[in-house]
Structure formats: structure tokens, C-alpha cells
Design a protein around this motif. Structure first.
Motif, mmCIF file in Angstrom:
data_model
loop_
_atom_site.group_PDB
_atom_site.id
_atom_site.type_symbol
_atom_site.label_atom_id
_atom_site.label_comp_id
_atom_site.label_asym_id
_atom_site.label_seq_id
_atom_site.Cartn_x
_atom_site.Cartn_y
_atom_site.Cartn_z
ATOM 1 N N THR A 13 43.324 21.646 45.949
ATOM 2 C CA THR A 13 44.092 22.823 45.535
ATOM 3 C C THR A 13 43.620 24.055 46.302
ATOM 4 O O THR A 13 42.420 24.252 46.503
ATOM 5 C CB THR A 13 43.926 23.073 44.026
ATOM 6 O OG1 THR A 13 44.343 21.908 43.317
ATOM 7 C CG2 THR A 13 44.747 24.268 43.569
ATOM 8 N N THR A 14 44.566 24.887 46.719
ATOM 9 C CA THR A 14 44.239 26.122 47.414
ATOM 10 C C THR A 14 44.065 27.260 46.412
ATOM 11 O O THR A 14 44.911 27.453 45.531
ATOM 12 C CB THR A 14 45.347 26.506 48.407
ATOM 13 O OG1 THR A 14 45.508 25.460 49.354
ATOM 14 C CG2 THR A 14 44.995 27.788 49.148
ATOM 15 N N VAL A 15 42.958 27.997 46.541
ATOM 16 C CA VAL A 15 42.751 29.188 45.721
ATOM 17 C C VAL A 15 42.481 30.368 46.635
ATOM 18 O O VAL A 15 42.080 30.218 47.791
ATOM 19 C CB VAL A 15 41.583 29.026 44.724
ATOM 20 C CG1 VAL A 15 41.896 27.984 43.675
ATOM 21 C CG2 VAL A 15 40.285 28.712 45.452
ATOM 22 N N ARG A 16 42.724 31.538 46.113
ATOM 23 C CA ARG A 16 42.463 32.784 46.836
ATOM 24 C C ARG A 16 41.166 33.395 46.323
ATOM 25 O O ARG A 16 40.997 33.552 45.118
ATOM 26 C CB ARG A 16 43.629 33.751 46.629
ATOM 27 C CG ARG A 16 43.493 35.091 47.334
ATOM 28 C CD ARG A 16 44.590 36.024 46.867
ATOM 29 N NE ARG A 16 44.553 37.314 47.559
ATOM 30 C CZ ARG A 16 45.044 38.428 47.060
ATOM 31 N NH1 ARG A 16 45.608 38.423 45.853
ATOM 32 N NH2 ARG A 16 45.000 39.546 47.745
ATOM 33 N N HIS A 25 40.640 44.628 35.354
ATOM 34 C CA HIS A 25 40.046 44.651 34.024
ATOM 35 C C HIS A 25 40.758 43.705 33.063
ATOM 36 O O HIS A 25 40.132 42.850 32.404
ATOM 37 C CB HIS A 25 40.067 46.081 33.462
ATOM 38 C CG HIS A 25 39.537 46.189 32.069
ATOM 39 N ND1 HIS A 25 40.325 45.960 30.948
ATOM 40 C CD2 HIS A 25 38.302 46.484 31.596
ATOM 41 C CE1 HIS A 25 39.591 46.114 29.863
ATOM 42 N NE2 HIS A 25 38.360 46.450 30.221
ATOM 43 N N ASP A 26 42.071 43.823 32.980
ATOM 44 C CA ASP A 26 42.809 43.031 31.995
ATOM 45 C C ASP A 26 42.769 41.545 32.335
ATOM 46 O O ASP A 26 42.663 40.698 31.431
ATOM 47 C CB ASP A 26 44.259 43.508 31.915
ATOM 48 C CG ASP A 26 44.368 44.916 31.328
ATOM 49 O OD1 ASP A 26 43.356 45.406 30.774
ATOM 50 O OD2 ASP A 26 45.438 45.533 31.461
ATOM 51 N N ALA A 27 42.850 41.231 33.626
ATOM 52 C CA ALA A 27 42.825 39.815 34.019
ATOM 53 C C ALA A 27 41.475 39.183 33.681
ATOM 54 O O ALA A 27 41.403 38.038 33.192
ATOM 55 C CB ALA A 27 43.109 39.685 35.510
ATOM 56 N N VAL A 28 40.394 39.910 33.919
ATOM 57 C CA VAL A 28 39.067 39.378 33.597
ATOM 58 C C VAL A 28 38.919 39.225 32.088
ATOM 59 O O VAL A 28 38.381 38.222 31.597
ATOM 60 C CB VAL A 28 37.970 40.301 34.166
ATOM 61 C CG1 VAL A 28 36.587 39.837 33.705
ATOM 62 C CG2 VAL A 28 38.037 40.323 35.690
ATOM 63 N N LEU A 29 39.420 40.206 31.342
ATOM 64 C CA LEU A 29 39.340 40.112 29.889
ATOM 65 C C LEU A 29 40.117 38.903 29.376
ATOM 66 O O LEU A 29 39.647 38.173 28.498
ATOM 67 C CB LEU A 29 39.869 41.405 29.262
ATOM 68 C CG LEU A 29 39.678 41.553 27.747
ATOM 69 C CD1 LEU A 29 38.194 41.476 27.371
ATOM 70 C CD2 LEU A 29 40.296 42.862 27.258
ATOM 71 N N LEU A 89 44.005 34.374 37.385
ATOM 72 C CA LEU A 89 42.567 34.329 37.576
ATOM 73 C C LEU A 89 42.013 33.043 36.967
ATOM 74 O O LEU A 89 42.228 32.759 35.790
ATOM 75 C CB LEU A 89 41.915 35.552 36.924
ATOM 76 C CG LEU A 89 40.399 35.700 37.069
ATOM 77 C CD1 LEU A 89 40.009 35.834 38.531
ATOM 78 C CD2 LEU A 89 39.918 36.915 36.278
ATOM 79 N N VAL A 90 41.275 32.271 37.786
ATOM 80 C CA VAL A 90 40.725 30.997 37.300
ATOM 81 C C VAL A 90 39.203 30.976 37.330
ATOM 82 O O VAL A 90 38.587 30.037 36.820
ATOM 83 C CB VAL A 90 41.285 29.805 38.114
ATOM 84 C CG1 VAL A 90 42.790 29.710 37.949
ATOM 85 C CG2 VAL A 90 40.903 29.907 39.590
#
Length: 929
Positions: A13-16, A25-29, A89-90
Motif C-alpha cells: 500500500t502507498t502512503v504519504r 490538530h483535528d486529524a491527530v485528535l 491520517l493512519v
């Protein structure tokens, strides 16, 4: 590391990978809030929403809840890297140094943390993030990571342990304190390469083993590319499901056609794009949104914007890409039978892997392999090579369980250093053959120094091939000639060849061809000559070439070849045959003598000879055959037959070179003492602060770099006035009282050509006269003079480095002095040099005998060979440590029995950034907006 990179996870799988910032902030939360309470507890030691808020605030640089402290993203001592897939975000990895503002003590530690989305565990997200975090930390001067983890958190402890870096653990109750040293090592590089290979092979499966394929642009009109690809998929009996997209047809070649991608009954793994260039980015985006895993783009003519859009789409949606502007790809595995090419014929199944950039060359190689009866395991036409490259294919063939011969035609290299590392490993398992394309390039026009004049693109490419053990040929025909022998015969142990013929003239031609190819025809020895003559007709001679005469029979020729192939005096046997009217056997019968089992011959005493011939190659030269090369079927395997003795000799020479390479140990990069990279970096940075655009260093700055790496120079002094020159000459003059004055000004390179050099100066008067001459002629340019004692006699050598933006640093060595470019007696190897590379550099130039005491050497004996080795190794490390070093020119280097000394040095610096060889990332388009 670059700000943003794309890389492959363990499952392909390709990830960035990108830095975190205020907008995250919101994505990490959300990442932390989506984690299970158990995983939150393992990450923060408590399952707390507050901990998640603090972590999100730290990444975004906001004030930490309940505290006035905030952290500036990317600021001193802190870095966060995020892994994204499909915009989600993974995973996240961070480090923060405890004392970013403290004085440099040589040791800088940073505390790290790692978190991965619950649904993305066991796919390599955390390991990949840590690899990129290691690269960023090293660039920032961090030397070690520290991390605390609960002893029960086996997964994260295993991630640390499996990185390949030196890791220490200390248990403190329920907590394990880990310290990971970031110093690069061979074990870390090997671990990264193994992970990269696993990920790469997994990502190629939808391309080469797809379970379903759609052809987009398969037209009804005969002659269209899409229709041709669909036809080959159909007639090649592809084992998976096959679809076609054509809005204007109900069916194409019996395959039901769908009006668009969304109408397909399932999402295909591989999409073949055969649409006009302008439609390629749009269709690729549709494929990505649908969930297609890989693209094969045969369309040609994409402009820069279309190219960028195509690759960006593939990276965003995680699709591997072959092409554009290519012939297609094929896999002949029985359970796949994939022929997604528009070639006129299906590739014959076999064991040769083929990758080409030119479709025409690809067709020629497929046709040639089919004539030989070798066949292919898989074939990939790389075309413009936006993504999948020769390096990818080498790793696939290494693991596919079928390929035992790799054939490449590459016109460019995206990452030569990664290619070289892969090729070195793969070529120990199978021969890798390539066509050395573009040998007639003019090289570096208007080269500034001797080094850059010598370092042509051809020399750089050939250095890569030699060091990687790749068999480089000059044409597709020569590649097939070599492939025929390497596929069918064992490798020779050396270059000694016995030539057998039924016509003296053919033997002479074959002997000449062997000599021209670097092979030797040794005397056979009295005992072997007697045994050979005993089995041949009367009138035969056995002086090598062995003239068996036109009267030789099938049995006699078979016995002769068997005797020679069993002898320890030769490494290979070449049999040159011509049809004659007086032959005791027909031409076909003589050929059968090579392809049927040979009765075990007996010695002159009647004792059966040991069965040793199987370890020596046997090849034929059939001057009357039509094909350049063919494989004759034998009872056991095949025997290569060539129409031209030069072709046979070239093939044997390639086989001998491969055997020689395989016999060498892998080689190691020696550790050097007295090396101070920090001092060199400081000198370079100080120069670039004064000259941001770069340029040629002055004598003092050159000396500083060489001193930092322990490279000996002839004593010298800098003088800016006549009186200074006189004082320096008095201090530096040797036993003969003679000195040398060299004028200097920025940009002066070739002092002899500019007549900026005065030799054999004795006494104050001559020194003053020389200085005044320089002032008269160069006063408007000259910034000073270099004063040196007159060097003693010795062998004048040349050593230098050119930093190629693609290939990295290339170290050159050879005959020096003012005629170095005229003589062009140079050898080259890519840095970092191993001990074996250095040996090859020293022994390859034509002037090498001088170094061993033949024909002079400044004292009659061998020069200081260990000193030459040290000089080249230190130059190699200097160039490897300093990407800003564009070129270094040490000419002449004086070689004497007691020491090696650089007499004149020029170094050019450019503002360049280092490339991390340990960083896994997918390639970018070069020269694209």
C-alpha cells in the motif's frame, strides 16, 4: 528528507509521509479518539482523552490544554511526521530533543513517540514512519532516540528491536526504557532494503499477477493500440477476468464492452490505459477513485502537466504505474498467462526476465529469446518510467521463483544507488545483462577541471555496471549472444580457451577473436597434445588452435573436445567448424559431436579420465549458419552456436568476467582514522555563507578540507607580496635549494595552460623575478601566489572526484600531469569505495605497471601502494560525507616509494543537500513542474 514523500507499506500500500503542522490538530485528535482504550493506555500509559488533546496540541503548535506551553511545529528540537492514505491520517511519529539549545557535545538525544490507527496495525506504518523520522533526526544532528514503553507493549518494542539499529533496553518496573542509536550501519541498510523489497514485490502483484484486467480505449478499428492489447489478452488465454471500456461499442473482439468504469461488474486490479494523452489524467483519476490497484499506460505524448497529474493521481490513490509510452507487460506463468502488450506475437514462456525502456528493443529481445528457445518469465516495457523501474523488476525476479536470467535495456536511472545495491545482491543469484545505451554522448561539455573532463556519462554508467556485477554489452545482438552462453553453459574458471577446428583458417580467425576479447590460448602441454593427437586423424596438429583437419570424424571430434574439456589447462573450449567437400563426416555429424554424450576418454595409459568437463563451457562457431546465435539441443541442456567467432569470444569473455566478479568477496568500506567530518562540514558551510552560489575554494580552504581527511599535501605557503614570497621560499626550499611559484586567482584551474607557473627557482633574485612576472601579466587578477619546494622525481598520478547529481560521487584515478586529458588513462568507481574497488582502481589504468616498479617509479621500486589506497579511500569518504563537493582535482599526485603527496589541488563547492541512502520512498519525476 524531502517535505513530502510517498512510500510503500509491507503489503504494498502507498502512503504519504509529510510533516505535521497547525492544520493537523483535528486529524491527530481524531486518530487518537478512534483508538481503543487499550491502545490508548499502551500509548499514553493511561486511557485519557486529555492525553489525546495534549498530543494533538503538540503537533499543531497550539497551547497545551491546562498549560501555557506551546510548541512551534518544525521548531528547534521538535518534529512530527504523519502517514496518510486516501487523505486520512493512519499514523504519527514524533521526536523532541530535551536540550535543543545546549552546546554541541557530540551526543544529542530525542524522545520519540509513535501511534498507528487501530485498523492499520501489522502493515508497517510505524516502522516506515520511524525510518523517515530517523532520517530527519540525523539531518538535525540527533544521535539517539529514547522511548519509554510499557513492558506489555510487545508490538512497539518489537518495532524498535527490528529497525536494524543498535537498541538497548532497561527495565524499570512495568516500564521499558529504550535507547536507539541512530548511527548508520550496514545492518540498518540491510534491514531497510529487506523491508523495501517485501513492500516493492507486494505492490507489483496487481501489475504482474492481476486477477482482473480492464482495457480502457479498446477500439473496434483494426490497428488501434487498445484493440491490439485486448486481442493479446484474449488470444494469450489470460486466466483472470477481462473487461473492456468503450462507450461506442457493445463488444470488442468478443469481450463485452462497458460504457464507463462505473458500469463494470467489479473493480479490476489492473487498468490498461490506451486513450489519447489529454484523457489520461482524467481516466487515471477515475480509476483511482474506483479502487483500481495498478495502471499500465501505453498512451504516449503526455506533456509536463499531464505527466505530473498522472503521477500525482497514482500516488494519491496508491496505484503502481508502468509507462506511459510503452509496449505493455506480460507474465507467462501458467496460472496467469498475461500478455498486455501490443506486440505482434506472444512472448514464449521461459525463465528470462526482460525490462526495457524502448518498445522496439523489447520486441527485438523477445524475438531473439524466442529464436534461442529461452523464453521469458515476465516482460515489462517501462516506457517513460514515471514509477516502476528496472530496480523494481530486479526485486520481483529475485522473488518470483521462476526467473534465472535478467535482461535490461535502461536509457536512464532514477535512483542509481538503490539500483546498484539491488543489482549487487540479485546478480549473485542470476546473471543481469544490459545494453550500455548512449555510449557516444559527448559527456561534459566545457568541463572545468581534469576530473570533470574525464568523468563522462559513459564512464559513470560503466562504473555502476562493474561494481554491481552487471554484464554490460554494446548492442541488443551482443546481449543475446551473451545470454545464450550464460543460460546454457557453466561459467569458466578463467580466460584460457582451447580452440578446435576442422579448417586452419577458421581456427586462426577464432584465435584472433579470443585475443581481441581478452581471452588467452595457452599451450596445451606435451601430455595433453599426445592424447589429443592420438584420437585425431593423421596430419592433425594440437598446438592450440587444434587443427583436427577436414578428415575428422564425428567420433574423433567428440573425443578431442572431451579431452580438452576435461583438462585443467583450459577453462573453456571453442569449436570452429566449416563444411568441406572432403570431410569424413557431414557438417551435421560434426555438430552432433558437441551435442551428444561424449564417451569418457581414456588417458594414454588406458585409465578413464575423470568426469570434470561439466564444469567448463563448450561453444561452437558454425561459419555457415544463418542466425547470429542459436542454441543447439543436446542430450543434456543446449550448446550455443555462433555464426561469427568474435561473437563467441565476446560471450565467453562476458562469462569469464562474471565468474571473476562472483569469485570476489563482497568487499567492505574500511574505517579510516584521522578523519574529522565535522571540521570539513564547518569549512564548507563557512565558505557557502560567504559564497551562497558556491565556487572554487582557495588554497587555504582546499588545505583545510584535505587536512580534515588526512590527505597529505606538499608543504606550501601563501604569499601576497614579493617579500613574502622570498621569505616563504627560503623557509620551504629543499636540499637542492629550488622552489616553485604558482599564481592564484579565483577560477584559475589549469596553471600550465595560463603560464601561471614558474619552476626551478633558486635564490632570492629568481623568486623576485618570477613574482614580478606574475604581477605584470596577472596583476589585475592575481590574489597571491603559492610557494612550494620543488618536488622530487616520481610517478605523476591523477586522483579526483565528481559529484553526479543522479549517480552520486565518482572517484577517478590514473595517469597525471599536464597530459592527463590527452592520455585519457583513467579508471573510475562510484563512492563509497570498498577495499576491492580501490584495488580495481589502482590496477585498471595502463600506467599501473609503473606503480609496481616497472619502467621507473621515482626510486626504481614500487611506489607506496598503501598510500595510494589511503588517498583514494579518503577522497571517497570526503565526497560521500560532503554532497556540496561538486568536484575535486588532485593533479599531479606524486607517487614515490616512501609516500604519496598531492602537489596541486582544486575543489569546487555547490550548495547541495545530502541524499539519504537509507530512506525508502517512491521516485519523483525529474525535470517536471
Amino acid at each position: 528528507m524531502p517535505e513530502t514523500a510517498h512510500a510503500l507499506l509491507a503489503d504494498g500500500t502507498t502512503v504519504r509521509i509529510r510533516p505535521g503542522g497547525p492544520a493537523d490538530h483535528d486529524a491527530v485528535l481524531r486518530l487518537y479518539e478512534g483508538m481503543s482504550p487499550e491502545h490508548l493506555r499502551l500509548r499514553f500509559f493511561v486511557a485519557s482523552h486529555r492525553s489525546a488533546e495534549q498530543a494533538a496540541a503538540r503537533v499543531s503548535g497550539r497551547a497545551v490544554p491546562g498549560s501555557s506551553r506551546s510548541v512551534r511545529p518544525g521548531g528547534a528540537g521538535y518534529r512530527a511526521l504523519l502517514a496518510e492514505h486516501g487523505g486520512h491520517l493512519v499514523g504519527i511519529a514524533e521526536y523532541e530533543t530535551a536540550n535543543p539549545d545546549s552546546p554541541d557535545t557530540g551526543t544529542v538525544t530525542a524522545e520519540i513517540s509513535l501511534a498507528v490507527n487501530d485498523h492499520w496495525h501489522h502493515r508497517g506504518v510505524g516502522t516506515l514512519l520511524l525510518e523517515h523520522l530517523v532520517s530527519a533526526a540525523r539531518a538535525a544532528g540527533v544521535t539517539a532516540f529514547t522511548a519509554d514503553a510499557l513492558a506489555e507493549n510487545h508490538e512497539v518494542l518489537k518495532v524498535f528491536a527490528d529497525l536494524g539499529l543498535s537498541t538497548a533496553r532497561r527495565f524499570d518496573g512495568a516500564v521499558v526504557q529504550c535507547v536507539v542509536q541512530l548511527a548508520p550501519s550496514d545492518s540498518y541498510l540491510a534491514s531497510v532494503e529487506l523491508r523495501g523489497r517485501t513492500a516493492d514485490v507486494a505492490s507489483l502483484r496487481p501489475l504482474l499477477r492481476p486477477e482482473s484486467v480492464v482495457v480502457i480505449g479498446a477500439g473496434r478499428k483494426p490497428g488501434s493500440v487498445g484493440r491490439a492489447v485486448l486481442r493479446n489478452l484474449c488470444t494469450g488465454s489470460f486466466t483472470g477476468r477481462l473487461f473492456a471500456v468503450n462507450p461506442n461499442a457493445a463488444a470488442v473482439l468478443g469481450v463485452h464492452a462497458h460504457p464507463d468504469l462505473t458500469s463494470l461488474p467489479q473493480v479490476p486490479e489492473l487498468a490498461v490505459l490506451a486513450v489519447p494523452a489529454a484523457q489520461v489524467p482524467v481516466v487515471a483519476e477515475e480509476c483511482g477513485k474506483l479502487g483500481v490497484a495498478a495502471l499500465l499506460t501505453v498512451s504516449a505524448g503526455l506533456d509536463a502537466a499531464q505527466a505530473r497529474a498522472l503521477l500525482d493521481t497514482c500516488r494519491t490513490h496508491g496505484m503502481r504505474l508502468v509507462g506511459p509510452n510503452c509496449l505493455g507487460l506480460a507474465n507467462t506463468e501458467p496460472d496467469v498467462r498475461l500478455d498486455a502488450t501490443f506486440a505482434a506475437a506472444h512472448p514464449a514462456p521461459g525463465t528470462a526476465g526482460v525490462a526495457v525502456q524502448s518498445g522496439g528493443v523489447g520486441i527485438a529481445l523477445l524475438s531473439g529469446l524466442a529464436r534461442l528457445g529461452v523464453g521469458v518469465s515476465s516482460f515489462v516495457s517501462l516506457g517513460d518510467k514515471y514509477d516502476v523501474s528496472g530496480n523494481d523488476l530486479l526485486q520481483w525476479w529475485e522473488c518470483d521463483g521462476r526467473t534465472d536470467l535478467a535482461l535490461l535495456h535502461l536509457e536512464s536511472f532514477g535512483n542509481p544507488r538503490a539500483f546498484a545495491r539491488t543489482a549487487r545482491r540479485v546478480t549473485r543469484r542470476m546473471p543481469i545483462l544490459t545494453v550500455d545505451a548512449g555510449r557516444t554522448e559527448a559527456g561534459r561539455a566545457a568541463a572545468a577541471s581534469h576530473t570533470s573532463a574525464a568523468a563522462t556519462a559513459t564512464m559513470t554508467r560503466q562504473a555502476l555496471f562493474r561494481q554491481a556485477g552487471i554484464t554490460a554489452t554494446r548492442s541488443a545482438g551482443e546481449l543475446l549472444e551473451a545470454a545464450a552462453l550464460l543460460h546454457s553453459q557453466p561459467l569458466p574458471a578463467g580466460t584460457r580457451v582451447a580452440v578446435v577446428t576442422n579448417a586452419g583458417g577458421a581456427g586462426v580467425l577464432t584465435a584472433d577473436a579470443c585475443a581481441e576479447a581478452g581471452l588467452s590460448l595457452p599451450p596445451l602441454g606435451t601430455d595433453l597434445i599426445d592424447e589429443v593427437l592420438a584420437v585425431l586423424p593423421q596430419g592433425a596438429t594440437a598446438t592450440n588452435p587444434v587443427d583436427a583437419t577436414a578428415a575428422v570424424s564425428e567420433e574423433q571430434l567428440r573425443a578431442c573436445v572431451r579431452l580438452l574439456a576435461a583438462s585443467s589447462r583450459v577453462d573453456a573450449v571453442l569449436v570452429a567448424l566449416v563444411p568441406t567437400a572432403v570431410a569424413a563426416a557431414t557438417g551435421d555429424a560434426l555438430v552432433r559431436s558437441l551435442t551428444r554424450p561424449h564417451p569418457r576418454p581414456r588417458s594414454s595409459g588406458g585409465t578413464p579420465l575423470p568426469d570434470r568437463h561439466r564444469g567448463r563451457p563448450v561453444a561452437a562457431v558454425l561459419l555457415d549458419q544463418d542466425l547470429p546465435v542459436r542454441l543447439l539441443p543436446a542430450e543434456e541442456g543446449t550448446v550455443p552456436a555462433y555464426a561469427d567467432p568474435q561473437a563467441a569470444a565476446r560471450a565467453l569473455a562476458h562469462a569469464a568476467a562474471r565468474a571473476r566478479w562472483l569469485a570476489q568477496p563482497t568487499g567492505t568500506v574500511p574505517d579510516l582514522d584521522g578523519v574529522d567530518p565535522a571540521r570539513a562540514h564547518a569549512a564548507v558551510e563557512a565558505y557557502l555563507d560567504r559564497h551562497p552560489e558556491g565556487g572554487w575554494l582557495g588554497p587555504r580552504e582546499c588545505a583545510e578540507l584535505l587536512d580534515a581527511y588526512g590527505i597529505r599535501q606538499l608543504p606550501w605557503a601563501w604569499a601576497e607580496t614579493e617579500d613574502d614570497a622570498v621569505l616563504a621560499a627560503e623557509r620551504l626550499k629543499g636540499p637542492d635549494g629550488l622552489v616553485v611559484l604558482k599564481a592564484h586567482w579565483p577560477g584559475l584551474l589549469h596553471k600550465s595552460q595560463e603560464h601561471a607557473l614558474h619552476l626551478d627557482l633558486r635564490g632570492d633574485a629568481q623568486v623576485r623575478a618570477a613574482y614580478r612576472d606574475f604581477e605584470v601579466r596577472f596583476g589585475h587578477l592575481m590574489t597571491g601566489v603559492v610557494v612550494q619546494p620543488l618536488a622530487p622525481r616520481g610517478v605523476e598520478l591523477f586522483a579526483g572526484v565528481v559529484q553526479d547529481e543522479i549517480f552520486g560521487p565518482l572517484v577517478l584515478f590514473g595517469h597525471g600531469g599536464t597530459a592527463t586529458e590527452v592520455l585519457a588513462d583513467h579508471a573510475a568507481r562510484l563512492a563509497p569505495l570498498t577495499d576491492h574497488d580501490v584495488h580495481a582502481l589502482i590496477t585498471s589504468p595502463r600506467c599501473a605497471p609503473l606503480l609496481f616498479g616497472s619502467g621507473g617509479g621515482g626510486g626504481g621500486g614500487p611506489v607506496d601502494l598503501e598510500g595510494i589506497e589511503q588517498l583514494l579511500l579518503r577522497l571517497s569518504q570526503l565526497a560521500s560525507d560532503l554532497p556540496q563537493l561538486a568536484e575535486a582535482d588532485l593533479n599531479p599526485v606524486l607517487a614515490r616509494p616512501e609516500r604519496i603527496t598531492a602537489l596541486d589541488v582544486r575543489v569546487r563547492i555547490l550548495p547541495r543537500r545530502a541524499q539519504d541512502p537509507y530512506l525508502r520512498q517512491l521516485r519523483r519525476l525529474r525535470g517536471r513542474p
